[in-house]
Design a protein around this motif. Structure first.
Motif, PDB file in Angstrom:
ATOM      1  N   MET A   1       0.729  -0.810   0.016  1.00 46.73           N
ATOM      2  CA  MET A   1      -0.212   0.143  -0.153  1.00 46.73           C
ATOM      3  C   MET A   1       0.601   1.558  -0.157  1.00 46.73           C
ATOM      4  N   ASN A   2       0.324   1.837  -0.904  1.00 52.79           N
ATOM      5  CA  ASN A   2       1.825   3.573  -0.851  1.00 52.79           C
ATOM      6  C   ASN A   2       0.994   4.872  -0.209  1.00 52.79           C
ATOM      7  N   ILE A   3       1.437   5.267  -0.110  1.00 48.14           N
ATOM      8  CA  ILE A   3       1.172   6.771   0.478  1.00 48.14           C
ATOM      9  C   ILE A   3      -0.276   7.656  -0.234  1.00 48.14           C
ATOM     10  N   SER A   4      -0.215   7.322  -1.343  1.00 51.37           N
ATOM     11  CA  SER A   4      -1.265   8.101  -2.173  1.00 51.37           C
ATOM     12  C   SER A   4      -2.420   7.193  -1.477  1.00 51.37           C
ATOM     13  N   LEU A   5      -2.765   5.756  -1.984  1.00 54.17           N
ATOM     14  CA  LEU A   5      -3.539   5.208  -1.278  1.00 54.17           C
ATOM     15  C   LEU A   5      -4.198   5.417   0.629  1.00 54.17           C
ATOM     16  N   PHE A  11     -11.307   9.771   2.670  1.00 55.18           N
ATOM     17  CA  PHE A  11     -12.236  10.654   2.028  1.00 55.18           C
ATOM     18  C   PHE A  11     -12.708   9.986   1.107  1.00 55.18           C
ATOM     19  N   THR A  12     -12.546   8.728   0.884  1.00 52.15           N
ATOM     20  CA  THR A  12     -13.305   7.911   0.046  1.00 52.15           C
ATOM     21  C   THR A  12     -13.980   6.802   0.954  1.00 52.15           C
ATOM     22  N   GLN A  13     -14.949   5.752   0.145  1.00 49.36           N
ATOM     23  CA  GLN A  13     -15.433   4.499   0.554  1.00 49.36           C
ATOM     24  C   GLN A  13     -14.781   3.157  -0.991  1.00 49.36           C
TER      25      GLN A  13
END
Length: 109
Positions: A1-5, A11-13
Motif C-alpha cells: 500500500m502506497n502513501i497516495s492510497l 475521503f473515499t469509500q
C-alpha cells in the motif's frame, strides 16, 4: 500500500479501502501503514497551526505547552484505537458473532 492510497482513506469509500481489504494485512502492518500515519495528522497540524498562527487565533494561545499537548493527543488517539478494537471484539463476542481480533482492529482502524 502506497502513501497516495493511505491519503485517500479518509475521503473515499473506494480505492484504498478496497485494496486494504484485498491485501488483508497483519495487525502490525495495519498499525504501521494506516493507524500511525493517520493518527499523526491531527497533532502535527495542531502543533503547526498553533506555532504559526496561535496568537492570531487567540491571544496567548501560542504560549501554552503545545509540545506536550500534541504528543498527548497522539497517544490518546492510539489508545482509543486499542480500546475500540478491544470493545468491538467484546461486543461481537457478546452477540455470539465470529470476529477475530485482527478483524476487530481492522474495523477500529
Amino acid at each position: 500500500m502506497n502513501i497516495s492510497l493511505i491519503l485517500q482513506l479518509p475521503f473515499t469509500q473506494e480505492g484504498g479501502w478496497q485494496q486494504l481489504r484485498r491485501e488483508r494485512p497483519s495487525l502490525n502492518a495495519l498499525i504501521l501503514r494506516v493507524v500511525l500515519p493517520l493518527s499523526l495528522l491531527p497533532p502535527v497540524m495542531l502543533h503547526y497551526a498553533i506555532y504559526r498562527h496561535g496568537d492570531a487565533l487567540l491571544p496567548g494561545l501560542a504560549d501554552r505547552p503545545w509540545a506536550i499537548i500534541a504528543p498527548a493527543l497522539f497517544t490518546a488517539e492510539l489508545l482509543t484505537f486499542l480500546v475500540m478494537g478491544w470493545l468491538i471484539h467484546g461486543v461481537a463476542r457478546a452477540h455470539r458473532l465470529r470476529l477475530s481480533h485482527r478483524d476487530a482492529y481492522f474495523l477500529a482502524a
